[in-house]
Motif scaffolding. Structure first.
Motif, mmCIF file in Angstrom:
data_model
loop_
_atom_site.group_PDB
_atom_site.id
_atom_site.type_symbol
_atom_site.label_atom_id
_atom_site.label_comp_id
_atom_site.label_asym_id
_atom_site.label_seq_id
_atom_site.Cartn_x
_atom_site.Cartn_y
_atom_site.Cartn_z
ATOM 1 N N GLU A 197 -3.751 49.428 -45.299
ATOM 2 C CA GLU A 197 -3.748 49.355 -46.759
ATOM 3 C C GLU A 197 -3.673 47.916 -47.265
ATOM 4 O O GLU A 197 -4.049 47.631 -48.405
ATOM 5 C CB GLU A 197 -2.590 50.176 -47.321
ATOM 6 C CG GLU A 197 -2.790 51.671 -47.138
ATOM 7 C CD GLU A 197 -1.621 52.480 -47.668
ATOM 8 O OE1 GLU A 197 -0.735 51.896 -48.335
ATOM 9 O OE2 GLU A 197 -1.589 53.699 -47.422
ATOM 10 N N ALA A 198 -3.201 46.992 -46.417
ATOM 11 C CA ALA A 198 -3.153 45.587 -46.822
ATOM 12 C C ALA A 198 -4.540 45.010 -47.044
ATOM 13 O O ALA A 198 -4.688 43.988 -47.729
ATOM 14 C CB ALA A 198 -2.404 44.768 -45.771
ATOM 15 N N LEU A 199 -5.569 45.663 -46.486
ATOM 16 C CA LEU A 199 -6.940 45.187 -46.657
ATOM 17 C C LEU A 199 -7.553 45.609 -47.991
ATOM 18 O O LEU A 199 -8.572 45.054 -48.398
ATOM 19 C CB LEU A 199 -7.820 45.715 -45.522
ATOM 20 C CG LEU A 199 -7.508 45.240 -44.109
ATOM 21 C CD1 LEU A 199 -8.423 45.952 -43.118
ATOM 22 C CD2 LEU A 199 -7.675 43.737 -44.001
ATOM 23 N N LEU A 200 -6.970 46.588 -48.651
ATOM 24 C CA LEU A 200 -7.609 47.176 -49.828
ATOM 25 C C LEU A 200 -7.961 46.165 -50.927
ATOM 26 O O LEU A 200 -9.040 46.257 -51.515
ATOM 27 C CB LEU A 200 -6.733 48.302 -50.393
ATOM 28 C CG LEU A 200 -6.684 49.562 -49.518
ATOM 29 C CD1 LEU A 200 -5.674 50.557 -50.059
ATOM 30 C CD2 LEU A 200 -8.072 50.208 -49.438
ATOM 31 N N PRO A 201 -7.102 45.176 -51.229
ATOM 32 C CA PRO A 201 -7.495 44.218 -52.280
ATOM 33 C C PRO A 201 -8.728 43.400 -51.929
ATOM 34 O O PRO A 201 -9.369 42.829 -52.824
ATOM 35 C CB PRO A 201 -6.262 43.314 -52.405
ATOM 36 C CG PRO A 201 -5.128 44.134 -51.887
ATOM 37 C CD PRO A 201 -5.722 44.949 -50.780
#
Length: 226
Positions: A158-162
């Motif tokens: 989820e850290a990749l989402l931005p």
């Protein structure tokens, strides 16, 4: 929300009733009353998008097979255009196309998928998901024209989402809670959970507000809707 109601999708069709990722499995899932299908795509050596989950067939990478020899060896394996043709017989059916890919240089599978979608008239009920963030970036740059979603089973993804051009997330259902679903949707993502094979679990996820549930057992999913 992308969808007018939460969707119930057959995971590779109805894989407990027929061979997964085949036209028969897809037809059975849709005839059972599901809203659509989840299916897996690989690119062959000559640029055909074959519907198959594994990266290899008969001990050989799918990307090394030509389509005609692959079809001869695996006559049950459809190409994407055959799934499009099947879906035309079920107005309103949705397709979640999972592009199977591994991070690294592209072999052109993103371009092949973007072209196939441009040529098909059902793009309004289709979206693409992938575990590979690079594939998602390439699809957006190619102007794929349908929503994109990140697949994951590790929460740190989820850290990749931005950094990604995605409108949706497809987490494993075990990563979700009411607070997690609320938080993801507050960030503007549609949320589709996989793989859910118990009606009670599907019912909980729908109550939490997910936009879709993917599972192997159509009757379990339909029971969750009540």
């Amino acid at each position: 929300m992308l969808f007018s109601k939460p969707l119930l999708l057959g995971h590779r069709g109805s894989p407990k009733e027929a061979r997964e990722n085949t036209l028969e499995a897809f037809r059975l899932a849709l005839e059972a009353g599901l809203d659509g299908l989840e299916l897996d795509l690989h690119r062959t050596r000559d640029g055909v998008l074959a519907v198959c989950h594994d990266f290899e067939f008969a001990g050989r990478p799918l990307v090394e097979w030509g389509w005609l020899e692959l079809r001869q060896a695996a006559p049950w394996m459809p190409r994407l255009e055959e799934v499009f043709e099947l879906a035309e017989g079920y107005p309103g059916a949705w397709l979640n196309l999972e592009l199977k890919s591994q991070p690294g240089s592209s072999d052109g599978r993103e371009e092949a998928l973007a072209q196939a979608l441009r040529e098909w008239g059902g793009r309004g009920r289709t979206w693409v998901s992938s575990f590979d963030p690079l594939a998602l970036i390439r699809l957006r740059r190619l102007g794929v024209g349908v929503p994109l979603a990140l697949l994951y089973h590790l929460p740190e993804m989820e850290a990749l989402l931005p950094c990604l051009p995605v409108q949706g997330v497809h987490p494993h259902h075990g990563l979700l809670s009411p607070e997690k679903v609320e938080g993801l949707k507050a960030r503007g993502f549609f949320v589709v959970a996989w793989t859910v094979n118990q009606a009670q679990t599907a019912r909980e996820l729908l109550a939490w507000g997910v936009d879709g549930v993917i599972g192997d057992l159509p009757l379990e999913l339909l029971a969750a809707r009540g």
